[in-house]
Design a protein around this motif. Sequence first.
Motif, PDB file in Angstrom:
ATOM      1  N   LYS A  61       0.969  -1.233  -0.126  1.00 53.21           N
ATOM      2  CA  LYS A  61       0.103  -0.058  -0.093  1.00 53.21           C
ATOM      3  C   LYS A  61       0.982   1.328  -0.029  1.00 53.21           C
ATOM      4  N   SER A  62       1.760   1.144   0.668  1.00 50.17           N
ATOM      5  CA  SER A  62       2.807   2.290   0.729  1.00 50.17           C
ATOM      6  C   SER A  62       3.390   2.567  -0.556  1.00 50.17           C
ATOM      7  N   ALA A  63       3.963   1.510  -1.303  1.00 55.94           N
ATOM      8  CA  ALA A  63       4.617   1.592  -2.524  1.00 55.94           C
ATOM      9  C   ALA A  63       3.474   2.308  -3.461  1.00 55.94           C
ATOM     10  N   MET A  64       2.387   1.617  -3.493  1.00 53.99           N
ATOM     11  CA  MET A  64       1.210   2.480  -4.384  1.00 53.99           C
ATOM     12  C   MET A  64       1.126   4.059  -4.215  1.00 53.99           C
ATOM     13  N   ALA A  65       1.011   4.297  -2.737  1.00 52.94           N
ATOM     14  CA  ALA A  65       0.970   5.635  -2.512  1.00 52.94           C
ATOM     15  C   ALA A  65       2.285   6.540  -3.050  1.00 52.94           C
ATOM     16  N   LYS A  66       3.244   5.850  -3.215  1.00 54.52           N
ATOM     17  CA  LYS A  66       4.433   6.647  -3.788  1.00 54.52           C
ATOM     18  C   LYS A  66       4.311   6.809  -5.359  1.00 54.52           C
ATOM     19  N   SER A  67       3.716   5.706  -5.952  1.00 48.64           N
ATOM     20  CA  SER A  67       3.625   5.634  -7.302  1.00 48.64           C
ATOM     21  C   SER A  67       2.409   6.758  -7.772  1.00 48.64           C
ATOM     22  N   ARG A  68       1.422   7.188  -6.907  1.00 50.42           N
ATOM     23  CA  ARG A  68       0.450   7.803  -7.153  1.00 50.42           C
ATOM     24  C   ARG A  68       0.716   9.123  -8.214  1.00 50.42           C
ATOM     25  N   PRO A  69       1.620  10.028  -7.668  1.00 52.68           N
ATOM     26  CA  PRO A  69       2.249  11.099  -8.392  1.00 52.68           C
ATOM     27  C   PRO A  69       2.561  10.964  -9.975  1.00 52.68           C
ATOM     28  N   CYS A  70       3.247   9.839 -10.098  1.00 48.58           N
ATOM     29  CA  CYS A  70       3.677   9.546 -11.330  1.00 48.58           C
ATOM     30  C   CYS A  70       2.470   9.139 -12.183  1.00 48.58           C
ATOM     31  N   ILE A  71       1.270   8.397 -11.531  1.00 48.81           N
ATOM     32  CA  ILE A  71       0.210   8.017 -12.371  1.00 48.81           C
ATOM     33  C   ILE A  71      -0.635   9.111 -12.721  1.00 48.81           C
ATOM     34  N   ASP A  72      -0.549  10.152 -11.928  1.00 45.69           N
ATOM     35  CA  ASP A  72      -1.417  11.376 -12.128  1.00 45.69           C
ATOM     36  C   ASP A  72      -0.958  12.054 -13.232  1.00 45.69           C
ATOM     37  N   VAL A  73       0.557  12.002 -13.315  1.00 45.60           N
ATOM     38  CA  VAL A  73       1.055  12.831 -14.466  1.00 45.60           C
ATOM     39  C   VAL A  73       0.833  12.279 -15.950  1.00 45.60           C
ATOM     40  N   LEU A  74       0.724  11.084 -15.885  1.00 41.76           N
ATOM     41  CA  LEU A  74       0.510  10.150 -16.940  1.00 41.76           C
ATOM     42  C   LEU A  74      -0.894  10.184 -17.622  1.00 41.76           C
ATOM     43  N   LYS A  75      -1.848  10.215 -16.662  1.00 40.68           N
ATOM     44  CA  LYS A  75      -3.228  10.390 -16.821  1.00 40.68           C
ATOM     45  C   LYS A  75      -3.579   9.239 -17.689  1.00 40.68           C
ATOM     46  N   PRO A  76      -3.712   8.010 -17.319  1.00 37.33           N
ATOM     47  CA  PRO A  76      -3.773   6.866 -18.429  1.00 37.33           C
ATOM     48  C   PRO A  76      -5.481   6.687 -18.581  1.00 37.33           C
ATOM     49  N   SER A  77      -5.750   6.150 -19.689  1.00 34.19           N
ATOM     50  CA  SER A  77      -7.024   5.715 -19.938  1.00 34.19           C
ATOM     51  C   SER A  77      -7.456   4.656 -19.177  1.00 34.19           C
ATOM     52  N   ARG A  78      -6.582   3.623 -18.929  1.00 33.62           N
ATOM     53  CA  ARG A  78      -6.837   2.395 -18.085  1.00 33.62           C
ATOM     54  C   ARG A  78      -5.263   2.209 -17.411  1.00 33.62           C
ATOM     55  N   TYR A  79      -5.634   1.809 -16.218  1.00 29.50           N
ATOM     56  CA  TYR A  79      -4.563   1.555 -15.338  1.00 29.50           C
ATOM     57  C   TYR A  79      -4.660  -0.048 -14.728  1.00 29.50           C
ATOM     58  N   LEU A  80      -3.653  -1.033 -14.956  1.00 31.47           N
ATOM     59  CA  LEU A  80      -3.628  -2.206 -14.529  1.00 31.47           C
ATOM     60  C   LEU A  80      -2.374  -2.399 -13.413  1.00 31.47           C
ATOM     61  N   LEU A  81      -2.813  -3.302 -12.385  1.00 34.39           N
ATOM     62  CA  LEU A  81      -1.782  -3.477 -11.292  1.00 34.39           C
ATOM     63  C   LEU A  81      -1.670  -5.120 -11.095  1.00 34.39           C
ATOM     64  N   ALA A  82      -0.542  -5.430 -11.264  1.00 33.15           N
ATOM     65  CA  ALA A  82      -0.305  -6.977 -11.221  1.00 33.15           C
ATOM     66  C   ALA A  82       0.627  -6.979  -9.811  1.00 33.15           C
ATOM     67  N   THR A  83       0.142  -7.762  -8.648  1.00 32.81           N
ATOM     68  CA  THR A  83       1.119  -7.999  -7.676  1.00 32.81           C
ATOM     69  C   THR A  83       0.856  -9.615  -7.015  1.00 32.81           C
ATOM     70  N   SER A  84       2.119  -9.782  -6.639  1.00 33.14           N
ATOM     71  CA  SER A  84       2.431 -11.342  -6.151  1.00 33.14           C
ATOM     72  C   SER A  84       2.014 -11.438  -4.773  1.00 33.14           C
TER      73      SER A  84
END
Length: 763
Positions: free
Chosen positions: A67-90
């Motif tokens: 969860k912490s790692a995803m919080a850190k990723s959020r600014p990068c995702i906001d900049v890209l503004k994807p039409s669709r976002y997919l997350l794969a995790t083990s």
Amino acid sequence: MAYSFENLSHADFEDLARDLLGQETGVRFEGFSAGPDGGIDGRHATADKLTILQAKHYAGSPFSALKSAMAKSRPCIDVLKPSRYLLATSRALTPANKASLAREIGPWLQSQADIFGPTEINDLLRKFPEIAKANLKLWLSGTAVLERIVHAAAHAFTVVTREEIESKLKVYAPNPSFTAARDKLEQGHVVIISGPPGVGKTTLAEMLSYAYISDGWTYVAIRSLNDGFAKLDDRTKQIFFFDDFLGTAALDTRALASNDSDLTRFLKRVRASSNARFVLTTRAPIFEEARRISEHLADQRLDIAKYVLDVGVYTRRIRARILYNHLAISGVSQEHIVALWQSHAVPLIVDHKNYNPRIIEAMTDGPQMRDVTPASYGAEFLKALDNPSRIWDVSFRKHIPEMCRHLLYALFFCSDYGVSLDELRVAFDALHQLLASKYSTPHGPKDFEEAVRILEGGYININGKTVTFINPSLRDFLTDYIDSPELVEDLAEAAQKADWSKRVSDHIKAKRLWRETSCKRGYTAFISVARRFTILPEMKKNEDREGVWSYYDLSFGGRIELLLEWSKESDNAVFVQIATEIAANPSRRFDAWRDGQRLVSLIIRLQDGAEYGSLKGAEKLRTAIEDQLVTMLNGYIVPDDLDSILDSMEGYEQVLGDRVRTALSDAMRAQFERLDSLIEDVDNESTLDDHIKAIRRFAPLVGVKDDVLVRAVATIELKKSEIEEVSSAAESPTFPASIRRESDKFDDQALEDLFAPLVYGLR
């Protein structure tokens, strides 16, 4: 089959996610910069849409870390503004976990169904099984496959634990050599993996063998061609593996000559069988020397070159992945990894002219890391590549007590494939006591146990009852380190077994440690063990398998050959006397397979004016060996062995005398009289084909009538048809080598993207 993904590195998991979700969504994801901000691992862009894929390999980590790692990723995702976002995790996820992650991702997540945890990823792997098989590390990590490999290894000459296989899988970097090796193996049923020391020959051969095991093939790891011939069975799909089949030391021309014909025979048998595959490894310089001096290996009809795969030339991408994988699973601290990257050493390591996976392994996990600070890690790593011998030098000389060095000397001259603890103890006790007494150093009855305790994990591995070097680079280091004439004289004096003493002798010759003036005195150090050659057992009962016996020491013919070599070098007749005692013992029976050709060779070399003819007592020894050869020919001997003996006699019939020629003729006639019993236990068609060739060769030499020969051939053909009825030709393996197409471009930015999860603590 369900996968846990624990054996995959972060980069491996990213690759898997791109392959699987690309197949599921029908798009091709390109790699995207990772970086310290949390990173994006794949994207697919069209004119008006952007799909982003992120892979988070957090198997075994708490959910809070993901969860912490995803919080850190959020600014990068906001900049890209994807039409669709997919997350794969083990990381295993609950519905509540998915809801929590959805809040961190924000509006870019169309649906929680676009969050793929282990359950959903395993569903996709079942939906697209070709992706699982193409991802070799994943496929071999499956529980069922691992159990099959462990079970197969337990029935070979060695034991491989699940932990060992998994540790190898974690650092393995799939590369094009695997595809090339598989293709050669399928085309000719044989692949000889050749290359310099430490480039990954054995690892590639093991991965290839494991892949065949996963496809239902029987694994047959062999230490000698004797093992191979004994276990070849046309009724079963078999993958044979012979590691370092030419050895690690300089080749002895005569020793090669006694084995290369057996190798070519075995290669031909495997090639003729639809159910056999043969994987061999060898060091490139030794293989080239073997081809130069071997008549059989140079035979144009065999065309052995077409089976050879030279490995060791890695792309920059593969070099980087190997380094990455070792750092990811080793005990190297985060501080060391960060310092390594910040010192700008990583690209220098990856591009180094001496880059070698063995050095990478040693510098990421071993006693040589003991005194390396984070600040000096990059410099020490590069020094190791500049001068590989220094990897073990300091730790060997300064970090372990004398008794540990004695144990490593003892292990060095044992089998390359490892030795039992009991056998190592015998070698150690004799050597340790001699050296400790000679140099007045303390020693006690518990030194062996203490030395094993200190060395285990850093210098040696103990697997069940078998001891091996933890890293082949340690053996390479000792090959160069043991260069003192006085030390090898002590080693010779301490020898307890014939094969151990031969390895010491071979090392002396290969390194030219004894000058001509010191040879006579030096070789007399072998007299102590030589006197025991008459009583040391040739075979030993297998403690773990009732009724099974294994070759334990040099054959008696091999001992005689070694004794004659020592006698010639030292001009000491005692060695010939001991050889005569061995040969003149009427109760001793020499093995036709191991010694048939050797006895013929010894008789020829002991004749007056030949190599050993001038030695004192040569004629008496020659007569005793001739008696043994006649006894062998008059006994039970199979067509292949008799055919080999006939080959070795060619051109020397008059030298060998009437008794031998008569015994040979009688043996050839007996092949027709005893044919039923000779083929009763044969279970492969290629052996029977060789029997047919042999008896056709024998018949005209001893006047066997045509009708007798025809009946004999028909009998063998009938046996072949019985085997055919219960055999079915093996299909090519179903595992593909890869479905991914890697770009040739792998620049410094790509290198930084790869290492970002390690450097920024995202592993």
